[in-house]
Design an enzyme around this catalytic site. Structure first.
Site, PDB file in Angstrom:
ATOM      1  N   GLU A   1       0.825  -1.217   0.000  1.00  6.33           N
ATOM      2  CA  GLU A   1       0.000   0.000   0.000  1.00  6.33           C
ATOM      3  C   GLU A   1       0.857   1.265   0.000  1.00  6.33           C
ATOM      4  OE1 GLU A   1      -4.100  -1.602   1.967  1.00  6.33           O
ATOM      5  OE2 GLU A   1      -2.821  -0.441   3.275  1.00  6.33           O
TER       6      GLU A   1
ATOM      7  N   GLU B   1      -5.582  -8.173  -1.270  1.00  4.28           N
ATOM      8  CA  GLU B   1      -6.250  -8.012   0.024  1.00  4.28           C
ATOM      9  C   GLU B   1      -7.697  -7.649  -0.218  1.00  4.28           C
ATOM     10  OE1 GLU B   1      -4.712  -5.427   3.078  1.00  4.28           O
ATOM     11  OE2 GLU B   1      -2.657  -5.863   2.494  1.00  4.28           O
TER      12      GLU B   1
HETATM   13  C1  BG6 Z   1      -4.402  -3.003   4.782  1.00  2.00           C
HETATM   14  C2  BG6 Z   1      -3.042  -3.464   5.248  1.00  2.00           C
HETATM   15  O1  BG6 Z   1      -4.449  -1.627   4.938  1.00  2.00           O
HETATM   16  O2  BG6 Z   1      -5.518  -3.389   5.461  1.00  2.00           O
HETATM   17  C3  BG6 Z   1      -3.060  -4.610   6.225  1.00  2.00           C
HETATM   18  O3  BG6 Z   1      -2.191  -3.759   4.176  1.00  2.00           O
HETATM   19  C4  BG6 Z   1      -4.215  -4.431   7.174  1.00  2.00           C
HETATM   20  O4  BG6 Z   1      -1.826  -4.668   6.871  1.00  2.00           O
HETATM   21  C5  BG6 Z   1      -5.515  -4.479   6.365  1.00  2.00           C
HETATM   22  O5  BG6 Z   1      -4.256  -5.335   8.217  1.00  2.00           O
HETATM   23  C6  BG6 Z   1      -6.763  -4.375   7.200  1.00  2.00           C
HETATM   24  O6  BG6 Z   1      -6.676  -3.271   8.047  1.00  2.00           O
HETATM   25  P1  BG6 Z   1      -6.901  -3.401   9.607  1.00  2.00           P
HETATM   26  O7  BG6 Z   1      -6.599  -2.075  10.143  1.00  2.00           O
HETATM   27  O8  BG6 Z   1      -8.310  -3.814   9.769  1.00  2.00           O
HETATM   28  O9  BG6 Z   1      -5.950  -4.437  10.069  1.00  2.00           O
END
Ligand code: BG6
Length: 471
Positions: free
Chosen positions: A171, A363
């Site tokens: 990201e 993701e």
């Molecule tokens: C993304 C990141 O922003 O979202 C991850 O690459 C992160 O590292 C994921 O865990 C979900 O966000 P969060 O804050 O719910 O863990």
């Protein structure tokens, strides 16, 4: 009928700092996460404190065999993980790598291979060595390019026959809003000038291009991608002022992919830099290096937002580090992240129209509170229909995008096993198909339990997506 390509890479994603634990074992140095006990929500501490859930994570460092076996049981074709830079170079600027750190990832990749799972490796996932943040001010300092080069050369060489898919920075555009977590920049955000911020961004972009160049020299079969936080930005209303506001906001994010995919700064950046008094140093050599473009574009997708040109309508969204105005037509997760499956089809089309490069969704997922219950057979499980619904609706939109003609390489759900949240450092914000018995107060046995979604995803993979249409 949804038709996923035959070689579609189904799998799940994690990051070292959110699951490994063992924060100071086998020669690992401290990284920035070790001093962020409450994620982005509160100021960092000077040194690790016991209430930092990431210090222990879900103990993947010692349980990786059990976890990878569970991924294999679901039929994973790919497993996204990151290498903790500070396991390899404890301070980041060390002359020699730490053999124990290198050996750990050898073991993990060998375990993946045992089951025919391709590792997809993020080189830097919000885990810059703390020393580089404190001594060099992170990516503001051009020396970071050399330290990163040394690190990636080491791991590319070591794992050249074990890993094919690589991502340079997780990201990368999140540095705009989280300069410490994303760019290891120690200077407080409020004191940072726009020029400093964009100089740091420039250094990362050069480092990323350099990694792509080096990687291809070490193994021409490597597939190296950039990774951005994707965020479709809709105009809040049909008012042209809102449309232009959305376009300008969108440019802030696409800037990162434009450089990675086209090999030079986009034309609109000139105006943005001029109007915001941004001056960056760029050498001829760096300009040349940027021409080493990525093989594919990867991204996270969780939500969309709106933009408006009318300041009085600018309401802050909840939980999203990138800002934006909430969409009045969408529901949100318990953490305020608005749920928009069609936004995924939209962003896939937007990126493919713009770049014509293969895309990889690395993701996507729902963070929710789960309840562990008896499964009626003497075991335990979670009935996470909400997670199944979320993933199914998003995957259907991936299928639609493929039907639109978009080239999609694969899909890895975020936090395929419960892990510690990046933004809040909580474990109760669970994403996994596998429940981990560990709680925010440090209690729990660390036992793993299969949730209902475990069996659901297994079936999706087994049928290469066909089962999505049955539900
Ligand atoms: C993304 C990141 O922003 O979202 C991850 O690459 C992160 O590292 C994921 O865990 C979900 O966000 P969060 O804050 O719910 O863990």
């Amino acid at each position: 009928m949804l038709t996923f390509p035959k070689n579609f890479l189904w799998g799940g994603a994690t990051a070292a700092n959110q699951c490994e634990g063992a924060y100071n074992e086998d020669g690992k140095g401290l990284d920035i996460q070790d001093v962020m006990p409450h994620g982005l929500m509160t100021p960092r501490t000077e040194r690790p404190t016991e209430d930092n859930m990431k210090l222990v994570g879900i103990d993947f460092y010692h349980r990786y065999k059990e976890d990878i076996a569970l991924f294999a049981e679901m039929g994973f074709k790919v497993f996204r993980l990151s290498i903790a830079w500070s396991r390899i170079f404890p301070h980041g600027d060390d002359a020699e790598p730490n053999e124990a750190g290198l050996q750990f990832y050898d073991n993990v990749f060998d375990e993946c291979k045992k089951y025919g799972i391709e590792p997809l490796v993020t080189l830097s996932h919000y885990e810059t060595p703390l020393y580089l943040a404190e001594q060099y001010d992170g990516w503001i300092n051009p020396k970071l390019i050399g330290f990163y080069e040394n690190y990636v050369r080491t791991v590319f060489t070591r794992y050249k026959d074990k890993v094919k898919y690589w991502l340079t920075f997780n990201e990368i555009n999140s540095i705009l809003h989280a300069p410490f977590m994303s760019g290891g920049i120690n200077t407080p955000k409020e004191e940072l000038t726009q020029s400093q911020l964009y100089q740091a961004i420039h250094h990362e972009l050069v480092a990323s291009a350099l990694a792509t160049k080096i990687g291809h020299e070490i193994n021409p079969d490597f597939q190296i991608g950039c990774m951005v936080l994707s965020l479709p930005i809709y105009p809040l209303s049909p008012n042209p002022n809102d449309v232009i506001a959305a376009m300008e906001k969108d440019h802030l994010n696409t800037f990162f992919i434009d450089v990675h995919a086209r090999g030079h700064y986009p034309s609109y950046s000139k105006r943005y830099f001029r109007e915001n008094n941004i001056e960056i140093n760029m050498t001829k050599e760096e300009e040349e290096l940027l021409k080493n473009t990525v093989d594919f574009i990867s991204f996270s997708y969780y939500m969309s937002v709106c933009e408006t040109g009318d300041e009085s309508k600018r309401i802050a969204g909840r939980g999203n580090i990138m800002g934006g105005v909430p969409n009045p037509t969408l529901e949100a997760s318990e953490w305020g992240w608005q749920i928009d499956p069609q936004g995924l089809r939209y962003v896939l089309n937007q990126f493919y129209d713009r770049y014509q490069k293969p895309l990889f969704i690395v993701e996507n997922g729902l963070g929710a509170v789960d309840e562990l219950i008896d499964d009626g057979n003497g075991g335990k499980t979670v009935n996470d229909d909400y997670r199944i619904n979320y993933l199914r609706e998003h995957l259907k939109q991936v299928g639609e995008a493929i039907d639109d003609g978009v080239e999609v390489m694969g899909y890895t759900t975020w936090g395929c096993i419960d892990l510690v949240s990046a933004s809040t450092a909580e474990l109760k914000k669970r994403y996994g198909f596998i429940y981990v018995d560990r709680n925010d107060d440090g209690s729990g046995t660390m036992e793993r339990y299969k949730k209902k979604s475990f069996y659901w995803y297994k079936n999706v993979i087994e049928t290469n997506g066909d089962s999505l249409m049955d539900q």
